[in-house]
Design an enzyme around this catalytic site. Structure first.
Site, PDB file in Angstrom:
ATOM      1  N   TYR A   1       0.835  -1.204   0.000  1.00 55.83           N
ATOM      2  CA  TYR A   1       0.000   0.000   0.000  1.00 55.83           C
ATOM      3  C   TYR A   1       0.866   1.249   0.000  1.00 55.83           C
ATOM      4  O   TYR A   1       2.052   1.220   0.338  1.00 55.83           O
ATOM      5  CB  TYR A   1      -0.963  -0.003   1.189  1.00 55.83           C
ATOM      6  CG  TYR A   1      -0.321   0.252   2.535  1.00 55.83           C
ATOM      7  CD1 TYR A   1      -0.189   1.548   3.033  1.00 55.83           C
ATOM      8  CD2 TYR A   1       0.150  -0.803   3.324  1.00 55.83           C
ATOM      9  CE1 TYR A   1       0.399   1.785   4.271  1.00 55.83           C
ATOM     10  CE2 TYR A   1       0.731  -0.577   4.560  1.00 55.83           C
ATOM     11  CZ  TYR A   1       0.855   0.721   5.028  1.00 55.83           C
ATOM     12  OH  TYR A   1       1.443   0.951   6.254  1.00 55.83           O
ATOM     13  N   CYS A   2       0.251   2.360  -0.391  1.00 51.94           N
ATOM     14  CA  CYS A   2       0.906   3.669  -0.381  1.00 51.94           C
ATOM     15  C   CYS A   2      -0.180   4.726  -0.225  1.00 51.94           C
ATOM     16  O   CYS A   2      -1.311   4.405   0.131  1.00 51.94           O
ATOM     17  CB  CYS A   2       1.731   3.880  -1.659  1.00 51.94           C
ATOM     18  SG  CYS A   2       0.769   3.780  -3.181  1.00 51.94           S
ATOM     19  N   THR A   3       0.128   5.967  -0.504  1.00 51.85           N
ATOM     20  CA  THR A   3      -0.822   7.053  -0.251  1.00 51.85           C
ATOM     21  C   THR A   3      -2.052   6.972  -1.144  1.00 51.85           C
ATOM     22  O   THR A   3      -3.187   6.954  -0.665  1.00 51.85           O
ATOM     23  CB  THR A   3      -0.136   8.417  -0.451  1.00 51.85           C
ATOM     24  OG1 THR A   3       1.032   8.479   0.365  1.00 51.85           O
ATOM     25  CG2 THR A   3      -1.076   9.551  -0.078  1.00 51.85           C
TER      26      THR A   3
ATOM     27  N   ILE B   1      -4.213   4.557   0.733  1.00 50.98           N
ATOM     28  CA  ILE B   1      -4.744   4.902   2.051  1.00 50.98           C
ATOM     29  C   ILE B   1      -5.953   5.824   1.928  1.00 50.98           C
ATOM     30  O   ILE B   1      -6.946   5.676   2.657  1.00 50.98           O
ATOM     31  CB  ILE B   1      -3.650   5.580   2.894  1.00 50.98           C
ATOM     32  CG1 ILE B   1      -2.476   4.629   3.119  1.00 50.98           C
ATOM     33  CG2 ILE B   1      -4.204   6.059   4.236  1.00 50.98           C
ATOM     34  CD1 ILE B   1      -1.196   5.335   3.532  1.00 50.98           C
TER      35      ILE B   1
END
Length: 352
Positions: free
Chosen positions: A199-201, A228
């Site tokens: 996952y990332c932003t 996110i």
């Protein structure tokens, strides 16, 4: 011929933005798709975005587009219509709407052509970025978090992870995505039988990372759809527990979106509980670090005594020192590594 870049000073542009009374909406989006002529694509978009009063940061490359922008809320539908019509690949593209937004995230439009929309350092002709892991929606993310055969991997920089992350997520301790890719493959080499959730932003880094992991022999690879931002939005809308703890770091004036009430980081100068990032007020330093209100007052927004003394100098002298006329480039240490030196220790990571 229209002007295809900004000619007004940042100071004036920021003042104009702060004086605006109309509401603005902050959004981010990305898409990996083939752009034959990135410069022509950029120039066409720049004029159309300018007409809609779009501010923000847009990167364009042959592999696609990556954007974090704000625009007047009343222009949002017109913007969607424009974006969806630019190329068939962008039709109905998901837009990540900011979670914690005052509309003051950007004050100028910067649109650049780059080699890659995300600097990945991959130099392998056999790598296929289109072969990505499976998307996970919010409910599936929560289910995976409860699965003992699953590892969550944070594909953001260390200073992003520091203020917020999914429960028990693995940090890949680096300052750049290009460093993280080989690191994470090595770190998880003995866990190829596990489910790997990345996952990332907003999704762009973890999507490419999932393809990289599949390319390196991992089988059960997933990534959080929309990152996110989209996870938190959907979890709230659907009444699901939000399993992201702390703050989501963002690369604009806000520097963070509050996801949960938990404060999991600490002031880099005194150690008190705090998760507010700032850049050192010394323009010759501009280092990103966490600073509590008390230390902000004590150090006048600076990361150290040295920088505090620097900002007290006449502005003309500061400019001369930044140009290296007195002591050259060694006046300020711009190391990426953290210093643990008593009160003035700080995370020396610059946002560039």
């Amino acid at each position: 011929m229209p002007v295809l870049h900004n000619r007004i000073s940042n100071k004036e542009l920021k003042a104009r933005m702060l004086a605006e009374t109309q509401p603005r909406t902050t959004i981010s989006f990305y898409k990996y798709f083939n752009i034959l002529n990135p410069l022509d694509f950029r120039n066409s978009l720049y004029q159309q975005f300018t007409d809609l009063s779009v501010f923000g940061r847009v990167y364009i490359a042959k592999e696609g587009i990556n954007a974090q922008i704000s625009l007047p809320t009343h222009n949002l539908e017109a913007f969607k219509a424009l974006l969806y019509s630019v190329d068939p690949a962008l039709d109905n593209l998901r837009l990540n709407i900011a979670l914690d937004d005052d509309g003051k995230s950007f004050w100028v439009l910067r649109m650049k052509v780059r080699d890659r929309v995300v600097a990945d350092g991959i130099d392998d002709e056999t790598f296929d970025p289109s072969k990505t892991g499976e998307y996970l929606k919010a409910e599936q993310v929560n289910q995976m978090l409860d699965n003992p055969d699953t590892l969550f991997v944070d594909m953001r920089n260390h200073y992003e992870y520091e203020v917020g992350h999914f429960e028990n997520a693995i940090e890949v301790p680096s300052d750049t995505f290009r460093e993280q890719l080989p690191m994470v493959a090595e770190m998880l080499q003995d866990n190829k039988d596990k489910n790997i959730v990345m996952y990332c932003t907003g999704g762009i880094r973890c999507e490419k990372a999932s393809a990289y992991m599949l390319h390196n022999g991992f089988k059960n690879v997933y990534h959080v759809e929309g990152g996110i931002i989209e996870y938190a939005r959907k979890a709230r809308e659907q009444g699901l527990p939000v399993r992201f703890v702390g703050k989501n770091f963002v690369f604009d004036e806000r520097m963070g979106e509050r996801i949960s009430d938990d404060v999991i980081a600490h002031c880099h100068q005194c150690g008190v509980s705090c998760d507010s990032h700032t850049n050192c007020k010394n323009e010759g330093c501009h280092l990103l670090f966490i600073q509590c209100p008390e230390c902000a007052t004590k150090f006048e927004g600076c990361c150290s005594e040295m920088c505090r003394e620097e900002v007290r100098l006449p502005e003309t002298e500061q400019r001369a020192r930044r140009a290296g006329r007195e002591n050259g480039a060694k006046i300020f240490n711009k190391s990426r590594h953290r210093l643990q030196d008593g009160l003035n220790s700080t995370s020396l990571q610059s946002v560039e």
